[in-house]
Design a protein around this motif. Structure first.
Motif, PDB file in Angstrom:
ATOM      1  N   GLY A  35       0.834  -1.200   0.000  1.00 62.92           N
ATOM      2  CA  GLY A  35       0.000   0.000   0.000  1.00 62.92           C
ATOM      3  C   GLY A  35       0.869   1.250   0.000  1.00 62.92           C
ATOM      4  O   GLY A  35       2.050   1.203   0.346  1.00 62.92           O
ATOM      5  N   TYR A  36       0.277   2.350  -0.385  1.00 63.80           N
ATOM      6  CA  TYR A  36       0.999   3.623  -0.454  1.00 63.80           C
ATOM      7  C   TYR A  36       0.746   4.439   0.803  1.00 63.80           C
ATOM      8  O   TYR A  36      -0.403   4.624   1.209  1.00 63.80           O
ATOM      9  N   VAL A  37       1.794   4.949   1.419  1.00 63.58           N
ATOM     10  CA  VAL A  37       1.665   5.922   2.497  1.00 63.58           C
ATOM     11  C   VAL A  37       1.902   7.277   1.855  1.00 63.58           C
ATOM     12  O   VAL A  37       2.969   7.531   1.291  1.00 63.58           O
ATOM     13  N   VAL A  38       0.896   8.147   1.933  1.00 65.10           N
ATOM     14  CA  VAL A  38       0.925   9.398   1.189  1.00 65.10           C
ATOM     15  C   VAL A  38       0.784  10.575   2.149  1.00 65.10           C
ATOM     16  O   VAL A  38      -0.065  10.567   3.048  1.00 65.10           O
ATOM     17  N   ARG A  39       1.618  11.574   1.939  1.00 69.31           N
ATOM     18  CA  ARG A  39       1.523  12.842   2.679  1.00 69.31           C
ATOM     19  C   ARG A  39       1.971  13.941   1.731  1.00 69.31           C
ATOM     20  O   ARG A  39       2.627  13.661   0.724  1.00 69.31           O
ATOM     21  N   ASP A  40       1.640  15.161   2.048  1.00 69.83           N
ATOM     22  CA  ASP A  40       2.095  16.262   1.200  1.00 69.83           C
ATOM     23  C   ASP A  40       3.566  16.566   1.505  1.00 69.83           C
ATOM     24  O   ASP A  40       4.113  16.106   2.514  1.00 69.83           O
ATOM     25  N   LEU A  41       4.192  17.316   0.613  1.00 67.18           N
ATOM     26  CA  LEU A  41       5.621  17.610   0.764  1.00 67.18           C
ATOM     27  C   LEU A  41       5.898  18.384   2.042  1.00 67.18           C
ATOM     28  O   LEU A  41       6.882  18.096   2.736  1.00 67.18           O
ATOM     29  N   ALA A  42       5.053  19.335   2.393  1.00 69.14           N
ATOM     30  CA  ALA A  42       5.273  20.121   3.616  1.00 69.14           C
ATOM     31  C   ALA A  42       5.310  19.204   4.840  1.00 69.14           C
ATOM     32  O   ALA A  42       6.171  19.357   5.715  1.00 69.14           O
ATOM     33  N   THR A  43       4.394  18.246   4.901  1.00 67.92           N
ATOM     34  CA  THR A  43       4.372  17.302   6.023  1.00 67.92           C
ATOM     35  C   THR A  43       5.604  16.417   6.001  1.00 67.92           C
ATOM     36  O   THR A  43       6.231  16.177   7.035  1.00 67.92           O
ATOM     37  N   ASP A  44       5.992  15.956   4.829  1.00 70.48           N
ATOM     38  CA  ASP A  44       7.156  15.089   4.722  1.00 70.48           C
ATOM     39  C   ASP A  44       8.434  15.816   5.125  1.00 70.48           C
ATOM     40  O   ASP A  44       9.275  15.258   5.820  1.00 70.48           O
ATOM     41  N   VAL A  45       8.564  17.067   4.720  1.00 67.53           N
ATOM     42  CA  VAL A  45       9.748  17.846   5.098  1.00 67.53           C
ATOM     43  C   VAL A  45       9.795  18.025   6.619  1.00 67.53           C
ATOM     44  O   VAL A  45      10.854  17.885   7.239  1.00 67.53           O
ATOM     45  N   ARG A  46       8.645  18.309   7.248  1.00 64.65           N
ATOM     46  CA  ARG A  46       8.623  18.432   8.710  1.00 64.65           C
ATOM     47  C   ARG A  46       9.035  17.118   9.369  1.00 64.65           C
ATOM     48  O   ARG A  46       9.780  17.114  10.349  1.00 64.65           O
ATOM     49  N   LEU A  47       8.573  15.995   8.822  1.00 60.10           N
ATOM     50  CA  LEU A  47       8.918  14.688   9.358  1.00 60.10           C
ATOM     51  C   LEU A  47      10.416  14.405   9.209  1.00 60.10           C
ATOM     52  O   LEU A  47      11.087  13.997  10.163  1.00 60.10           O
ATOM     53  N   VAL A  48      10.954  14.642   8.028  1.00 59.91           N
ATOM     54  CA  VAL A  48      12.372  14.370   7.783  1.00 59.91           C
ATOM     55  C   VAL A  48      13.253  15.326   8.597  1.00 59.91           C
ATOM     56  O   VAL A  48      14.295  14.920   9.129  1.00 59.91           O
TER      57      VAL A  48
END
Length: 135
Positions: free
Chosen positions: A93-106
């Motif tokens: 399955g795909y785990v999907v988030r927007d780039l802003a959320t992904d950048v905050r996570l990383v």
């Protein structure tokens, strides 16, 4: 269950839950629907509100908007949608988030790793080697 779409969604949530319990957090659980203040479909994916989607037509923008709203409601820093991939199992399955959320996570991951390196480089090195082997 009278509604086939609801049954499909419930089955997908159950598969995700089983996967999370086996590979991430044995305490993961399905949330009770809260209406306007919904907190996501599944709790226990560390720092995330999870919105599970198993639909023929995929609308990522709707899924991400919903996941982000539900993360706020759940008091979690990150929202994500776990989208069923046709003809594949739950692990695909795909785990999907927007780039802003992904950048905050990383960024959070980077800061925490740097803190661990500063505190105990040997411990960080051991963990890093273990996780690279597992990948």
């Amino acid at each position: 269950m009278a509604n086939p779409s609801k049954a499909k969604g419930t089955a997908w949530e159950s598969l995700i839950l089983g996967y999370l319990r086996e590979h991430h957090n044995p305490g993961a659980h399905r949330n009770v629907q809260m209406g306007a203040k919904d907190i996501g479909d599944i709790a226990g994916y560390y720092l995330h509100a999870v919105e599970a989607k198993a639909e023929k037509t995929i609308t990522l923008s709707d899924y991400i908007a919903q996941a982000n709203r539900e993360a706020v409601n759940a008091g979690q820093p990150f929202g994500c949608a776990v989208v069923k991939r046709r003809m594949k199992g739950v692990a695909d399955g795909y785990v999907v988030r927007d780039l802003a959320t992904d950048v905050r996570l990383v960024n959070r991951l980077r800061v925490m790793e740097e803190a661990l390196q500063d505190e105990s480089f040997d411990r960080w090195s051991d963990i890093d080697a273990e996780l690279r082997e597992a990948a």
